[in-house]
Design a protein around this motif. Structure first.
Motif, PDB file in Angstrom:
ATOM      1  N   MET A 295      27.341   0.349  35.167  1.00 39.14           N
ATOM      2  CA  MET A 295      27.635   0.406  33.754  1.00 39.14           C
ATOM      3  C   MET A 295      26.336   0.291  32.948  1.00 39.14           C
ATOM      4  N   VAL A 296      26.210   1.117  31.951  1.00 38.64           N
ATOM      5  CA  VAL A 296      25.034   1.121  31.097  1.00 38.64           C
ATOM      6  C   VAL A 296      25.128  -0.049  30.112  1.00 38.64           C
ATOM      7  N   GLU A 297      24.025  -0.741  29.961  1.00 37.32           N
ATOM      8  CA  GLU A 297      23.984  -1.867  29.034  1.00 37.32           C
ATOM      9  C   GLU A 297      23.151  -1.503  27.814  1.00 37.32           C
ATOM     10  N   ARG A 298      23.533  -2.024  26.664  1.00 36.62           N
ATOM     11  CA  ARG A 298      22.798  -1.757  25.431  1.00 36.62           C
ATOM     12  C   ARG A 298      21.555  -2.631  25.309  1.00 36.62           C
ATOM     13  N   VAL A 299      21.581  -3.808  25.927  1.00 33.10           N
ATOM     14  CA  VAL A 299      20.431  -4.706  25.868  1.00 33.10           C
ATOM     15  C   VAL A 299      20.241  -5.353  27.240  1.00 33.10           C
ATOM     16  N   ILE A 300      18.979  -5.375  27.691  1.00 31.24           N
ATOM     17  CA  ILE A 300      18.614  -6.020  28.949  1.00 31.24           C
ATOM     18  C   ILE A 300      17.360  -6.854  28.684  1.00 31.24           C
ATOM     19  N   ALA A 301      16.946  -7.652  29.651  1.00 33.78           N
ATOM     20  CA  ALA A 301      15.752  -8.491  29.488  1.00 33.78           C
ATOM     21  C   ALA A 301      14.908  -8.439  30.751  1.00 33.78           C
ATOM     22  N   THR A 302      13.611  -8.584  30.551  1.00 33.37           N
ATOM     23  CA  THR A 302      12.689  -8.657  31.680  1.00 33.37           C
ATOM     24  C   THR A 302      12.823 -10.024  32.353  1.00 33.37           C
ATOM     25  N   GLU A 303      12.263 -10.138  33.543  1.00 30.65           N
ATOM     26  CA  GLU A 303      12.284 -11.423  34.252  1.00 30.65           C
ATOM     27  C   GLU A 303      11.574 -12.502  33.439  1.00 30.65           C
ATOM     28  N   ALA A 304      10.463 -12.148  32.795  1.00 30.53           N
ATOM     29  CA  ALA A 304       9.735 -13.128  31.976  1.00 30.53           C
ATOM     30  C   ALA A 304      10.598 -13.604  30.810  1.00 30.53           C
ATOM     31  N   ALA A 305      11.306 -12.699  30.175  1.00 28.76           N
ATOM     32  CA  ALA A 305      12.184 -13.076  29.063  1.00 28.76           C
ATOM     33  C   ALA A 305      13.328 -13.951  29.561  1.00 28.76           C
ATOM     34  N   LEU A 306      13.899 -13.601  30.702  1.00 26.69           N
ATOM     35  CA  LEU A 306      14.990 -14.407  31.249  1.00 26.69           C
ATOM     36  C   LEU A 306      14.528 -15.825  31.588  1.00 26.69           C
ATOM     37  N   ALA A 307      13.304 -15.953  32.090  1.00 23.65           N
ATOM     38  CA  ALA A 307      12.771 -17.282  32.400  1.00 23.65           C
ATOM     39  C   ALA A 307      12.604 -18.112  31.128  1.00 23.65           C
ATOM     40  N   LEU A 308      12.115 -17.494  30.055  1.00 21.42           N
ATOM     41  CA  LEU A 308      11.954 -18.214  28.792  1.00 21.42           C
ATOM     42  C   LEU A 308      13.315 -18.560  28.197  1.00 21.42           C
ATOM     43  N   ILE A 309      14.274 -17.682  28.328  1.00 20.46           N
ATOM     44  CA  ILE A 309      15.635 -17.971  27.840  1.00 20.46           C
ATOM     45  C   ILE A 309      16.181 -19.217  28.539  1.00 20.46           C
ATOM     46  N   GLU A 310      16.006 -19.311  29.850  1.00 18.05           N
ATOM     47  CA  GLU A 310      16.475 -20.492  30.591  1.00 18.05           C
ATOM     48  C   GLU A 310      15.775 -21.750  30.100  1.00 18.05           C
ATOM     49  N   GLN A 311      14.485 -21.664  29.873  1.00 15.03           N
ATOM     50  CA  GLN A 311      13.718 -22.804  29.373  1.00 15.03           C
ATOM     51  C   GLN A 311      14.251 -23.235  27.998  1.00 15.03           C
ATOM     52  N   LEU A 312      14.515 -22.269  27.120  1.00 17.87           N
ATOM     53  CA  LEU A 312      15.009 -22.586  25.779  1.00 17.87           C
ATOM     54  C   LEU A 312      16.417 -23.171  25.821  1.00 17.87           C
ATOM     55  N   LYS A 313      17.252 -22.673  26.730  1.00 14.86           N
ATOM     56  CA  LYS A 313      18.618 -23.216  26.848  1.00 14.86           C
ATOM     57  C   LYS A 313      18.588 -24.660  27.336  1.00 14.86           C
ATOM     58  N   LYS A 314      17.669 -24.984  28.250  1.00 20.44           N
ATOM     59  CA  LYS A 314      17.550 -26.364  28.726  1.00 20.44           C
ATOM     60  C   LYS A 314      17.109 -27.295  27.603  1.00 20.44           C
ATOM     61  N   LYS A 315      16.268 -26.789  26.738  1.00 19.65           N
ATOM     62  CA  LYS A 315      15.720 -27.595  25.647  1.00 19.65           C
ATOM     63  C   LYS A 315      16.662 -27.686  24.443  1.00 19.65           C
ATOM     64  N   HIS A 316      17.365 -26.582  24.128  1.00 18.54           N
ATOM     65  CA  HIS A 316      18.143 -26.496  22.886  1.00 18.54           C
ATOM     66  C   HIS A 316      19.648 -26.340  23.085  1.00 18.54           C
ATOM     67  N   GLY A 317      20.094 -26.175  24.307  1.00 21.84           N
ATOM     68  CA  GLY A 317      21.505 -25.893  24.541  1.00 21.84           C
ATOM     69  C   GLY A 317      21.779 -24.402  24.375  1.00 21.84           C
ATOM     70  N   PRO A 318      23.039 -24.025  24.154  1.00 21.06           N
ATOM     71  CA  PRO A 318      23.379 -22.603  24.036  1.00 21.06           C
ATOM     72  C   PRO A 318      22.593 -21.933  22.895  1.00 21.06           C
ATOM     73  N   ILE A 319      22.148 -20.707  23.150  1.00 19.39           N
ATOM     74  CA  ILE A 319      21.369 -19.955  22.160  1.00 19.39           C
ATOM     75  C   ILE A 319      21.973 -18.572  21.961  1.00 19.39           C
ATOM     76  N   ILE A 320      21.584 -17.938  20.868  1.00 16.41           N
ATOM     77  CA  ILE A 320      21.962 -16.548  20.597  1.00 16.41           C
ATOM     78  C   ILE A 320      20.732 -15.795  20.111  1.00 16.41           C
ATOM     79  N   PHE A 321      20.842 -14.478  20.123  1.00 14.35           N
ATOM     80  CA  PHE A 321      19.795 -13.600  19.593  1.00 14.35           C
ATOM     81  C   PHE A 321      20.376 -12.719  18.504  1.00 14.35           C
ATOM     82  N   HIS A 322      19.522 -12.400  17.543  1.00 11.26           N
ATOM     83  CA  HIS A 322      19.861 -11.401  16.528  1.00 11.26           C
ATOM     84  C   HIS A 322      18.616 -10.553  16.316  1.00 11.26           C
TER      85      HIS A 322
END
Length: 120
Positions: A1-28
């Motif tokens: 299935m084609v996705e409209r938004v994907i992330a690189t491994e580096a971005a995914l690692a930073l997302i995990e770090q931010l979720k640990k620090k701030h809880g659930p997050i969103i992007f706009h």
């Protein structure tokens, strides 16, 4: 299935770090004057998502939104969220980490567009 938004491994690692620090997050995907057109990261609930915002998908378990008028310009491209060193948007969570998210993109193939149009 084609996705409209994907992330690189580096971005995914930073997302995990931010979720640990701030809880659930969103992007706009910003289209505003202050931070240009960049992916902005917020604690879930800090940004009011309106009727004119479109959910494009999720990256690293974080929902990713874009305003529908901006989506009209981007609908033929897949957003690829990456991260680089430097200061991000002043309101985005990653800025204090010395990192910034950025949006790269690629045009969909005609086959991918046909698949996306079937789902919409």
């Amino acid at each position: 299935m084609v996705e409209r938004v994907i992330a690189t491994e580096a971005a995914l690692a930073l997302i995990e770090q931010l979720k640990k620090k701030h809880g659930p997050i969103i992007f706009h995907q910003s289209g505003g004057c202050c931070d240009g057109s960049s992916p902005m990261c917020y604690p879930e609930g800090d940004l009011i998502i309106g009727d004119n915002d479109i959910l494009l998908g999720e990256i690293g378990g974080a929902k990713f939104y874009m305003h529908k008028t901006q989506f009209e310009y981007w609908k033929h491209t897949q957003l690829i969220i990456d991260v680089v060193d430097g200061r991000g948007g002043m309101f985005s969570l990653e800025s204090v980490e010395g990192k910034r998210f950025l949006t790269r993109s690629r045009a969909y193939t005609s086959e991918e567009l046909a698949e996306l149009n079937q789902v919409s």
